[in-house]
Design an enzyme around this catalytic site. Structure first.
Site, PDB file in Angstrom:
ATOM      1  N   MET A  91     -35.079 -24.982 -18.340  1.00 40.19           N
ATOM      2  CA  MET A  91     -36.256 -25.606 -18.956  1.00 40.19           C
ATOM      3  C   MET A  91     -37.533 -24.881 -18.517  1.00 40.19           C
ATOM      4  O   MET A  91     -38.641 -25.412 -18.673  1.00 40.19           O
ATOM      5  CB  MET A  91     -36.323 -27.083 -18.576  1.00 40.19           C
ATOM      6  CG  MET A  91     -35.119 -27.858 -19.124  1.00 40.19           C
ATOM      7  SD  MET A  91     -35.397 -29.613 -19.280  1.00 40.19           S
ATOM      8  CE  MET A  91     -35.742 -30.070 -17.593  1.00 40.19           C
ATOM      9  N   LEU A  98     -39.721 -21.164 -13.918  1.00 41.96           N
ATOM     10  CA  LEU A  98     -38.592 -20.569 -13.197  1.00 41.96           C
ATOM     11  C   LEU A  98     -38.904 -20.335 -11.718  1.00 41.96           C
ATOM     12  O   LEU A  98     -40.006 -19.915 -11.354  1.00 41.96           O
ATOM     13  CB  LEU A  98     -38.191 -19.252 -13.866  1.00 41.96           C
ATOM     14  CG  LEU A  98     -37.796 -19.370 -15.342  1.00 41.96           C
ATOM     15  CD1 LEU A  98     -37.462 -17.990 -15.910  1.00 41.96           C
ATOM     16  CD2 LEU A  98     -36.609 -20.319 -15.528  1.00 41.96           C
ATOM     17  N   HIS A  99     -37.911 -20.608 -10.890  1.00 42.32           N
ATOM     18  CA  HIS A  99     -37.999 -20.342  -9.444  1.00 42.32           C
ATOM     19  C   HIS A  99     -36.738 -19.600  -9.033  1.00 42.32           C
ATOM     20  O   HIS A  99     -35.909 -19.244  -9.878  1.00 42.32           O
ATOM     21  CB  HIS A  99     -38.181 -21.658  -8.681  1.00 42.32           C
ATOM     22  CG  HIS A  99     -37.190 -22.719  -9.065  1.00 42.32           C
ATOM     23  ND1 HIS A  99     -35.837 -22.613  -8.806  1.00 42.32           N
ATOM     24  CD2 HIS A  99     -37.332 -23.898  -9.731  1.00 42.32           C
ATOM     25  CE1 HIS A  99     -35.208 -23.673  -9.257  1.00 42.32           C
ATOM     26  NE2 HIS A  99     -36.092 -24.475  -9.841  1.00 42.32           N
ATOM     27  N   HIS A 144     -33.246 -20.679 -10.360  1.00 41.04           N
ATOM     28  CA  HIS A 144     -32.920 -20.064 -11.653  1.00 41.04           C
ATOM     29  C   HIS A 144     -32.593 -18.586 -11.460  1.00 41.04           C
ATOM     30  O   HIS A 144     -31.653 -18.058 -12.060  1.00 41.04           O
ATOM     31  CB  HIS A 144     -34.106 -20.170 -12.621  1.00 41.04           C
ATOM     32  CG  HIS A 144     -34.573 -21.572 -12.896  1.00 41.04           C
ATOM     33  ND1 HIS A 144     -35.779 -22.057 -12.448  1.00 41.04           N
ATOM     34  CD2 HIS A 144     -33.995 -22.589 -13.590  1.00 41.04           C
ATOM     35  CE1 HIS A 144     -35.934 -23.301 -12.864  1.00 41.04           C
ATOM     36  NE2 HIS A 144     -34.868 -23.665 -13.545  1.00 41.04           N
ATOM     37  N   GLN A 179     -33.335 -35.140 -23.956  1.00 35.19           N
ATOM     38  CA  GLN A 179     -32.823 -35.574 -22.651  1.00 35.19           C
ATOM     39  C   GLN A 179     -33.870 -36.292 -21.805  1.00 35.19           C
ATOM     40  O   GLN A 179     -33.638 -36.615 -20.652  1.00 35.19           O
ATOM     41  CB  GLN A 179     -32.225 -34.389 -21.888  1.00 35.19           C
ATOM     42  CG  GLN A 179     -33.224 -33.366 -21.384  1.00 35.19           C
ATOM     43  CD  GLN A 179     -32.546 -32.107 -20.892  1.00 35.19           C
ATOM     44  OE1 GLN A 179     -31.904 -31.386 -21.635  1.00 35.19           O
ATOM     45  NE2 GLN A 179     -32.669 -31.843 -19.593  1.00 35.19           N
ATOM     46  N   GLN A 181     -24.444 -32.855 -13.841  1.00 29.09           N
ATOM     47  CA  GLN A 181     -24.586 -32.081 -15.086  1.00 29.09           C
ATOM     48  C   GLN A 181     -23.508 -30.989 -15.157  1.00 29.09           C
ATOM     49  O   GLN A 181     -22.880 -30.790 -16.204  1.00 29.09           O
ATOM     50  CB  GLN A 181     -25.981 -31.454 -15.125  1.00 29.09           C
ATOM     51  CG  GLN A 181     -26.170 -30.417 -16.202  1.00 29.09           C
ATOM     52  CD  GLN A 181     -27.592 -29.909 -16.252  1.00 29.09           C
ATOM     53  OE1 GLN A 181     -28.470 -30.579 -16.795  1.00 29.09           O
ATOM     54  NE2 GLN A 181     -27.859 -28.740 -15.686  1.00 29.09           N
ATOM     55  N   VAL A 216     -30.011 -23.284  -4.229  1.00 24.82           N
ATOM     56  CA  VAL A 216     -30.977 -22.461  -3.491  1.00 24.82           C
ATOM     57  C   VAL A 216     -32.052 -23.399  -2.926  1.00 24.82           C
ATOM     58  O   VAL A 216     -32.588 -24.235  -3.661  1.00 24.82           O
ATOM     59  CB  VAL A 216     -31.613 -21.394  -4.401  1.00 24.82           C
ATOM     60  CG1 VAL A 216     -32.675 -20.599  -3.649  1.00 24.82           C
ATOM     61  CG2 VAL A 216     -30.529 -20.470  -4.949  1.00 24.82           C
ATOM     62  N   SER A 226     -38.205 -27.332 -10.314  1.00 26.50           N
ATOM     63  CA  SER A 226     -39.486 -27.227 -11.019  1.00 26.50           C
ATOM     64  C   SER A 226     -40.338 -28.464 -10.728  1.00 26.50           C
ATOM     65  O   SER A 226     -41.564 -28.396 -10.672  1.00 26.50           O
ATOM     66  CB  SER A 226     -39.252 -27.098 -12.526  1.00 26.50           C
ATOM     67  OG  SER A 226     -38.356 -26.035 -12.785  1.00 26.50           O
TER      68      SER A 226
HETATM   69  P1  AMP Z   1     -33.636 -26.688 -15.110  1.00 30.49           P
HETATM   70  O1  AMP Z   1     -34.610 -25.642 -15.534  1.00 30.49           O
HETATM   71  O2  AMP Z   1     -34.129 -27.578 -14.029  1.00 30.49           O
HETATM   72  O3  AMP Z   1     -33.019 -27.420 -16.288  1.00 30.49           O
HETATM   73  O4  AMP Z   1     -32.411 -25.901 -14.442  1.00 30.49           O
HETATM   74  C1  AMP Z   1     -31.745 -24.876 -15.132  1.00 30.49           C
HETATM   75  C2  AMP Z   1     -30.541 -24.468 -14.334  1.00 30.49           C
HETATM   76  O5  AMP Z   1     -30.948 -24.016 -13.046  1.00 30.49           O
HETATM   77  C3  AMP Z   1     -29.552 -25.616 -14.102  1.00 30.49           C
HETATM   78  O6  AMP Z   1     -28.218 -25.115 -14.195  1.00 30.49           O
HETATM   79  C4  AMP Z   1     -29.872 -26.035 -12.688  1.00 30.49           C
HETATM   80  O7  AMP Z   1     -28.792 -26.644 -12.013  1.00 30.49           O
HETATM   81  C5  AMP Z   1     -30.220 -24.700 -12.045  1.00 30.49           C
HETATM   82  N1  AMP Z   1     -31.026 -24.896 -10.842  1.00 30.49           N
HETATM   83  C6  AMP Z   1     -32.183 -25.582 -10.737  1.00 30.49           C
HETATM   84  N2  AMP Z   1     -32.594 -25.603  -9.454  1.00 30.49           N
HETATM   85  C7  AMP Z   1     -31.676 -24.923  -8.729  1.00 30.49           C
HETATM   86  C8  AMP Z   1     -31.512 -24.621  -7.346  1.00 30.49           C
HETATM   87  N3  AMP Z   1     -32.408 -25.015  -6.439  1.00 30.49           N
HETATM   88  N4  AMP Z   1     -30.429 -23.913  -6.969  1.00 30.49           N
HETATM   89  C9  AMP Z   1     -29.507 -23.520  -7.883  1.00 30.49           C
HETATM   90  N5  AMP Z   1     -29.602 -23.777  -9.206  1.00 30.49           N
HETATM   91  C10 AMP Z   1     -30.664 -24.475  -9.631  1.00 30.49           C
END
Ligand code: AMP
Length: 288
Positions: free
Chosen positions: A32, A35-36, A39, A63, A155, A178, A188
């Protein structure tokens, strides 16, 4: 390298069809945005395993409940391009809502049982929105390996099951959480926290540690583990527990007794920001 931004379904399909015809494998990272490095880690894993990596950025209205943070979800397109580019993404799919949902959605995907507890109990329409958009994205991207973070453990379980149940030609790969150096899982939504809340947010990691410790010292009653984790959260005035649980890693059901590997799950409100975290116990990866 700066990724190529693609905004239409037709263009993404055509581009990836050419790649696959030339024998290249596709890695896919749905996000979404904002990005960090969580991601970034998925993108690096995809780049290590596959020939061409596509990431998507789409804040999926389906969602979010009307009371949730759809309108205020953080965004930083320039940084997103940079993070994607430095982590091996060559195509960035950024559709707008009308491209993804040109007409009202009459067809949805729901993964029973796995979606009803935990986050599903607090966010009753959330996982149907997730399963629906992810199956759309899988249909758009086509056969690929898709990378998801264990950060959103429920998820990941739901998507893995959906792909198996519906014979979707995608291999789902789960990647470790991470964390920031002090233990907070990257998210995020951490951007919503002020300095004091950011400090208070460390309670999630402390509660998980307490659960791991309880099990390591012989506790087998999931109710007791839940109490230990909840007590840690109760001691932090800025935090309110949503749920804490020790569950079976695949079914996400609380067992009668913790005998084999388990997953500790937690969700906490810090002010109005809802944060989730989890970790594995037992097997060979305690406290991951
Ligand atoms: P989001 O942008 O929050 O929907 O996350 C996109 C993808 O990044 C999903 O598969 C999340 O599980 C993964 N993700 C988000 N934060 C982390 C994290 N701290 N460590 C590993 N994967 C992450």
């Amino acid at each position: 390298m700066t990724p190529t931004v693609v905004t239409t379904v037709a263009e993404l399909r055509a581009t990836l069809d050419v790649e696959r015809r030339q024998g290249r494998t596709v890695g896919f990272v749905p996000t979404m945005g904002y990005l960090h490095d969580g991601h970034g880690s998925l993108m690096r894993a995809a780049a290590a395993d596959t020939d061409i990596v596509v990431a998507s950025i789409f804040v999926n209205p389906l969602q979010f409940a009307p009371t949730e943070d759809l309108a205020s979800y953080p965004c930083d397109p320039e940084r997103d391009l940079l993070v994607a580019g430095t982590n091996g993404v060559s195509l960035l799919f950024i559709p707008d809502v009308s491209e993804m949902y040109p007409r009202p959605v009459l067809t949805t995907v729901s993964v029973a049982e796995l979606s009803s507890e935990w986050d599903g109990a607090s966010r009753p329409t959330h996982f149907e929105g997730v399963a629906t958009v992810v199956s759309k994205l899988f249909n758009i991207v086509g056969p690929c390996r898709a990378y998801f973070g264990e950060k959103d453990y429920q998820q990941l379980a739901i998507i893995t099951r959906m792909v198996a149940d519906l014979s979707i030609p995608v291999e789902v790969v789960g990647c470790p959480i991470v964390r920031e150096p002090d233990g907070l899982a990257m998210s995020s939504r951490n951007a919503y926290l002020d300095a004091e809340q950011r400090q208070a947010a460390l309670v999630l990691r402390r509660a998980l540690d307490a659960g791991v410790e309880a099990i390591a010292s012989g506790e087998t009653d999931p109710g007791q583990v839940r109490k230990e984790m909840t007590a840690v959260v109760a001691a932090e005035p800025r935090a309110t527990i949503d749920y804490a649980a020790a569950v079976e890693p695949d079914t996400l059901v609380e067992p009668e007794e913790i005998r084999g590997p388990a997953r500790l799950l937690i969700a906490v409100l810090i002010g109005t920001t809802r944060l989730i975290d989890n970790c594995g116990v037992d097997g060979d990866s305690p406290g991951r």
